[in-house]
Design an enzyme around this catalytic site. Structure first.
Site, PDB file in Angstrom:
ATOM      1  N   CYS A   7       0.875  -1.173   0.000  1.00 25.43           N
ATOM      2  CA  CYS A   7       0.000   0.000   0.000  1.00 25.43           C
ATOM      3  C   CYS A   7       0.913   1.223   0.000  1.00 25.43           C
ATOM      4  O   CYS A   7       2.119   1.094  -0.167  1.00 25.43           O
ATOM      5  CB  CYS A   7      -0.988  -0.012   1.164  1.00 25.43           C
ATOM      6  SG  CYS A   7      -0.253   0.162   2.780  1.00 25.43           S
ATOM      7  N   THR A   8       0.351   2.360   0.178  1.00 27.64           N
ATOM      8  CA  THR A   8       1.170   3.562   0.120  1.00 27.64           C
ATOM      9  C   THR A   8       2.019   3.724   1.379  1.00 27.64           C
ATOM     10  O   THR A   8       3.230   3.789   1.315  1.00 27.64           O
ATOM     11  CB  THR A   8       0.284   4.806  -0.107  1.00 27.64           C
ATOM     12  OG1 THR A   8      -0.537   4.567  -1.250  1.00 27.64           O
ATOM     13  CG2 THR A   8       1.119   6.044  -0.350  1.00 27.64           C
ATOM     14  N   GLY A   9       1.380   3.767   2.555  1.00 26.38           N
ATOM     15  CA  GLY A   9       2.093   4.078   3.792  1.00 26.38           C
ATOM     16  C   GLY A   9       2.662   2.906   4.558  1.00 26.38           C
ATOM     17  O   GLY A   9       3.512   3.095   5.427  1.00 26.38           O
ATOM     18  N   ASN A  10       2.193   1.684   4.292  1.00 28.76           N
ATOM     19  CA  ASN A  10       2.633   0.487   5.012  1.00 28.76           C
ATOM     20  C   ASN A  10       2.579   0.695   6.527  1.00 28.76           C
ATOM     21  O   ASN A  10       3.509   0.415   7.257  1.00 28.76           O
ATOM     22  CB  ASN A  10       4.036   0.074   4.573  1.00 28.76           C
ATOM     23  CG  ASN A  10       4.486  -1.272   5.139  1.00 28.76           C
ATOM     24  OD1 ASN A  10       5.627  -1.416   5.542  1.00 28.76           O
ATOM     25  ND2 ASN A  10       3.617  -2.258   5.195  1.00 28.76           N
ATOM     26  N   SER A  11       1.418   1.183   6.992  1.00 27.99           N
ATOM     27  CA  SER A  11       1.258   1.363   8.432  1.00 27.99           C
ATOM     28  C   SER A  11       0.033   0.651   8.988  1.00 27.99           C
ATOM     29  O   SER A  11      -0.031   0.398  10.185  1.00 27.99           O
ATOM     30  CB  SER A  11       1.177   2.858   8.787  1.00 27.99           C
ATOM     31  OG  SER A  11      -0.031   3.414   8.319  1.00 27.99           O
ATOM     32  N   CYS A  12      -0.954   0.308   8.139  1.00 27.69           N
ATOM     33  CA  CYS A  12      -2.202  -0.295   8.623  1.00 27.69           C
ATOM     34  C   CYS A  12      -2.597  -1.529   7.830  1.00 27.69           C
ATOM     35  O   CYS A  12      -2.393  -2.654   8.273  1.00 27.69           O
ATOM     36  CB  CYS A  12      -3.353   0.713   8.545  1.00 27.69           C
ATOM     37  SG  CYS A  12      -3.144   2.164   9.559  1.00 27.69           S
ATOM     38  N   ARG A  13      -3.208  -1.292   6.664  1.00 34.29           N
ATOM     39  CA  ARG A  13      -3.808  -2.387   5.895  1.00 34.29           C
ATOM     40  C   ARG A  13      -2.815  -3.467   5.519  1.00 34.29           C
ATOM     41  O   ARG A  13      -3.073  -4.654   5.707  1.00 34.29           O
ATOM     42  CB  ARG A  13      -4.482  -1.841   4.629  1.00 34.29           C
ATOM     43  CG  ARG A  13      -5.649  -0.934   4.944  1.00 34.29           C
ATOM     44  CD  ARG A  13      -6.045  -0.140   3.752  1.00 34.29           C
ATOM     45  NE  ARG A  13      -4.988   0.837   3.461  1.00 34.29           N
ATOM     46  CZ  ARG A  13      -5.058   1.757   2.528  1.00 34.29           C
ATOM     47  NH1 ARG A  13      -6.131   1.816   1.746  1.00 34.29           N
ATOM     48  NH2 ARG A  13      -4.089   2.609   2.330  1.00 34.29           N
ATOM     49  N   SER A  14      -1.684  -3.083   4.984  1.00 34.19           N
ATOM     50  CA  SER A  14      -0.697  -4.078   4.565  1.00 34.19           C
ATOM     51  C   SER A  14      -0.089  -4.785   5.776  1.00 34.19           C
ATOM     52  O   SER A  14       0.236  -5.978   5.706  1.00 34.19           O
ATOM     53  CB  SER A  14       0.389  -3.438   3.701  1.00 34.19           C
ATOM     54  OG  SER A  14       0.959  -2.324   4.362  1.00 34.19           O
ATOM     55  N   SER A  55       5.268  -7.075   3.953  1.00 38.61           N
ATOM     56  CA  SER A  55       4.527  -5.894   3.511  1.00 38.61           C
ATOM     57  C   SER A  55       5.476  -4.728   3.318  1.00 38.61           C
ATOM     58  O   SER A  55       6.564  -4.681   3.896  1.00 38.61           O
ATOM     59  CB  SER A  55       3.437  -5.525   4.524  1.00 38.61           C
ATOM     60  OG  SER A  55       4.006  -5.104   5.749  1.00 38.61           O
ATOM     61  N   THR A  77       7.369  -3.502  11.011  1.00 34.23           N
ATOM     62  CA  THR A  77       8.011  -2.252  10.593  1.00 34.23           C
ATOM     63  C   THR A  77       7.318  -1.711   9.352  1.00 34.23           C
ATOM     64  O   THR A  77       6.737  -2.466   8.575  1.00 34.23           O
ATOM     65  CB  THR A  77       9.506  -2.473  10.268  1.00 34.23           C
ATOM     66  OG1 THR A  77       9.623  -3.480   9.260  1.00 34.23           O
ATOM     67  CG2 THR A  77      10.292  -2.894  11.492  1.00 34.23           C
ATOM     68  N   ASP A 114       8.043  -0.457   6.047  1.00 34.64           N
ATOM     69  CA  ASP A 114       9.187  -0.523   5.140  1.00 34.64           C
ATOM     70  C   ASP A 114       8.867   0.022   3.756  1.00 34.64           C
ATOM     71  O   ASP A 114       7.732  -0.059   3.293  1.00 34.64           O
ATOM     72  CB  ASP A 114       9.645  -1.977   4.969  1.00 34.64           C
ATOM     73  CG  ASP A 114      10.162  -2.577   6.253  1.00 34.64           C
ATOM     74  OD1 ASP A 114      10.892  -1.881   6.980  1.00 34.64           O
ATOM     75  OD2 ASP A 114       9.829  -3.742   6.533  1.00 34.64           O
ATOM     76  N   CYS A 170      -4.583  -0.803  -1.358  1.00 29.86           N
ATOM     77  CA  CYS A 170      -5.050   0.573  -1.285  1.00 29.86           C
ATOM     78  C   CYS A 170      -6.460   0.686  -1.863  1.00 29.86           C
ATOM     79  O   CYS A 170      -6.939  -0.217  -2.540  1.00 29.86           O
ATOM     80  CB  CYS A 170      -4.090   1.504  -1.982  1.00 29.86           C
ATOM     81  SG  CYS A 170      -3.477   0.864  -3.518  1.00 29.86           S
ATOM     82  N   CYS A 218      -2.419   3.992  -5.915  1.00 34.60           N
ATOM     83  CA  CYS A 218      -1.964   2.655  -5.526  1.00 34.60           C
ATOM     84  C   CYS A 218      -0.598   2.394  -6.148  1.00 34.60           C
ATOM     85  O   CYS A 218      -0.404   2.659  -7.333  1.00 34.60           O
ATOM     86  CB  CYS A 218      -2.989   1.651  -6.032  1.00 34.60           C
ATOM     87  SG  CYS A 218      -3.113   0.202  -5.041  1.00 34.60           S
ATOM     88  N   ASP A 261      -8.714   2.980   3.986  1.00 39.11           N
ATOM     89  CA  ASP A 261      -7.647   3.167   4.978  1.00 39.11           C
ATOM     90  C   ASP A 261      -8.225   3.589   6.323  1.00 39.11           C
ATOM     91  O   ASP A 261      -8.742   4.699   6.455  1.00 39.11           O
ATOM     92  CB  ASP A 261      -6.661   4.216   4.483  1.00 39.11           C
ATOM     93  CG  ASP A 261      -5.408   4.296   5.324  1.00 39.11           C
ATOM     94  OD1 ASP A 261      -5.345   3.639   6.389  1.00 39.11           O
ATOM     95  OD2 ASP A 261      -4.480   5.021   4.929  1.00 39.11           O
TER      96      ASP A 261
END
Length: 162
Positions: free
Chosen positions: A11-18, A37, A65, A67, A84, A92, A108
């Site tokens: 995903c874009t931010g790699n902080s939640c969904r992924s 992820s 993390t 990444d 995304c 995306c 998100d």
């Protein structure tokens, strides 16, 4: 497809969904999946609410993390899944290369504001949507499928779990 199936969730931010998808795939996959992820523009920090929803469901995440996908350049994956939300106009990331690709768009939850109960519900919905998709993926005879068969099933999974 060879097992374990090596999957990269993007995903874009790699902080939640992924992150949620990575944790669920590794946990539910019980060795049939090796999930990682990454993000095209990682936030650098895993969202605490993503870790909380995984913990509520007893899904372990050893050292999560946020990444950059650059960390995985040159690595081989059997499947890259973007998570995304195109419906929200979110851009995306596009994984270049010959790897099988699928899109499992999910809104998100990091953008949800309000009381903690509202935020928790948004993260729970994300968890449930990813759980549905990954459970359906794992119900397939992965080691007996061709790439073309898996590609067809991945599209069907997205439709059935919306």
């Amino acid at each position: 497809m060879p097992l374990p199936l090596r999957i990269l969730f993007l995903c874009t931010g790699n902080s939640c969904r992924s992150i949620i998808a990575e944790g669920l795939a590794n946990h539910l996959g019980e060795g049939r999946i090796q999930a990682l992820s990454a993000g095209s523009q990682p936030t650098g920090k895993v969202n605490a609410n993503a870790l909380a929803v995984l913990a509520r469901h007893d899904v372990p995440m050893a050292h999560p993390t946020s990444d950059s996908w650059d960390a995985f350049e040159g690595q081989d994956f059997d499947l890259v899944i973007t998570v995304c939300d195109n419906a929200a106009g979110e851009s995306c990331p596009i994984w270049l290369g010959q790897t099988l690709k699928a899109h499992w768009g999910v809104p998100d939850p990091a953008h949800v504001e309000g009381e903690q109960a509202v935020i928790d519900r948004a993260f729970e919905l994300t968890y449930q949507q990813m759980h549905c998709r990954i459970s359906r993926l794992l119900s397939l005879p992965l080691d007996e499928m061709t790439t073309e068969q898996l590609a067809h099933e991945l599209d069907d999974i997205q439709r059935r779990c919306d």
